[in-house]
Design an enzyme around this catalytic site. Structure first.
Site, PDB file in Angstrom:
ATOM      1  N   GLY A  46      -4.639   7.763  -0.908  1.00  0.00           N
ATOM      2  CA  GLY A  46      -3.533   7.060  -1.628  1.00  0.00           C
ATOM      3  C   GLY A  46      -3.329   5.720  -0.778  1.00  0.00           C
ATOM      4  O   GLY A  46      -4.073   5.150   0.129  1.00  0.00           O
ATOM      5  N   CYS A  93      -2.168   7.324   7.859  1.00  0.00           N
ATOM      6  CA  CYS A  93      -2.096   5.767   6.159  1.00  0.00           C
ATOM      7  C   CYS A  93      -2.811   4.563   7.481  1.00  0.00           C
ATOM      8  O   CYS A  93      -2.961   4.430   8.116  1.00  0.00           O
ATOM      9  CB  CYS A  93      -0.268   5.308   7.420  1.00  0.00           C
ATOM     10  SG  CYS A  93      -0.060   3.847   6.541  1.00  0.00           S
ATOM     11  N   LEU A  94      -3.276   3.961   6.178  1.00  0.00           N
ATOM     12  CA  LEU A  94      -4.043   3.295   6.240  1.00  0.00           C
ATOM     13  C   LEU A  94      -3.777   1.530   6.773  1.00  0.00           C
ATOM     14  O   LEU A  94      -4.420   0.843   7.460  1.00  0.00           O
ATOM     15  CB  LEU A  94      -5.298   2.829   4.468  1.00  0.00           C
ATOM     16  CG  LEU A  94      -5.777   3.460   3.702  1.00  0.00           C
ATOM     17  CD1 LEU A  94      -6.055   3.137   2.506  1.00  0.00           C
ATOM     18  CD2 LEU A  94      -7.264   3.868   4.804  1.00  0.00           C
TER      19      LEU A  94
HETATM   20 ZN   LIG Z   1       0.577   4.489   4.072  1.00  0.00          ZN
END
Ligand SMILES: [Zn+2]
Length: 171
Positions: A46, A93-94
């Site tokens: 996501g 998280c990216l």
């Molecule tokens: Zn994130």
């Protein structure tokens, strides 16, 4: 389509609530396809608009890694309607490359959003999809996943990031 630069933690855009999307135009569609491409290229499940430097309330998600077309979804102006149960699992998280820690989330989440034509729909997600929708909806509201852990853990993560910054390995 193009790959977008992913914003890392420390950039204020990640901690600012995004603006609601009001224009469902070609520009929005282009942003969304670039976000999908950027997410797949980074092997994420996501990514939210603030993570590519766009302070708007929208995210894309595909928890199947491109295998299931039905799992590929863009949620514009997401609102969490209901949550149920509980799960604890490692989350990443990216915008926090290399950082993973357990986060407690709801096991199921129903999110109401608009599609790229502005039509409302609801997405009912379990397990990873619920975790992802809650994580990404948080991004739309200027909340990052270290805000969902204990003060102690948050300090440890911040310290690790400061160390990486000093070594020139962050941003
Ligand atoms: Zn994130």
């Amino acid at each position: 389509m193009a790959l977008l630069d992913i914003v890392k933690y420390g950039d204020p855009v990640l901690e600012r609530p995004g603006e609601s999307v009001t224009e469902f135009d070609a520009k929005l569609k282009r942003l969304v396809s670039n976000m999908f491409e950027t997410m797949y290229a980074s092997r994420g499940v996501g990514i939210a608009a603030p993570q590519v430097g766009v302070s708007k309330r929208l995210f894309v998600m595909d928890c199947s890694g491109g295998r299931d077309p039905e799992a590929r979804v863009a949620l514009v102006n997401p609102v969490v309607l209901t949550v149920e149960g509980e799960q604890t699992g490692d989350e990443g998280c990216l915008s926090f490359p290399g950082i993973f820690f357990p986060v407690k989330r709801s096991l199921r989440a129903v999110v109401r959003a608009q599609n790229l034509d502005g039509e409302e729909f609801e997405f009912d997600g379990l397990d990873l999809e619920a975790r992802c929708m809650l994580h990404e909806t948080d991004h739309c509201d200027g909340i990052v996943f270290i805000d969902r852990t204990t003060t102690l853990k948050r300090e440890l993560v911040r310290r690790k990031i400061r160390r990486l910054e000093k070594q020139g390995r962050w941003i």
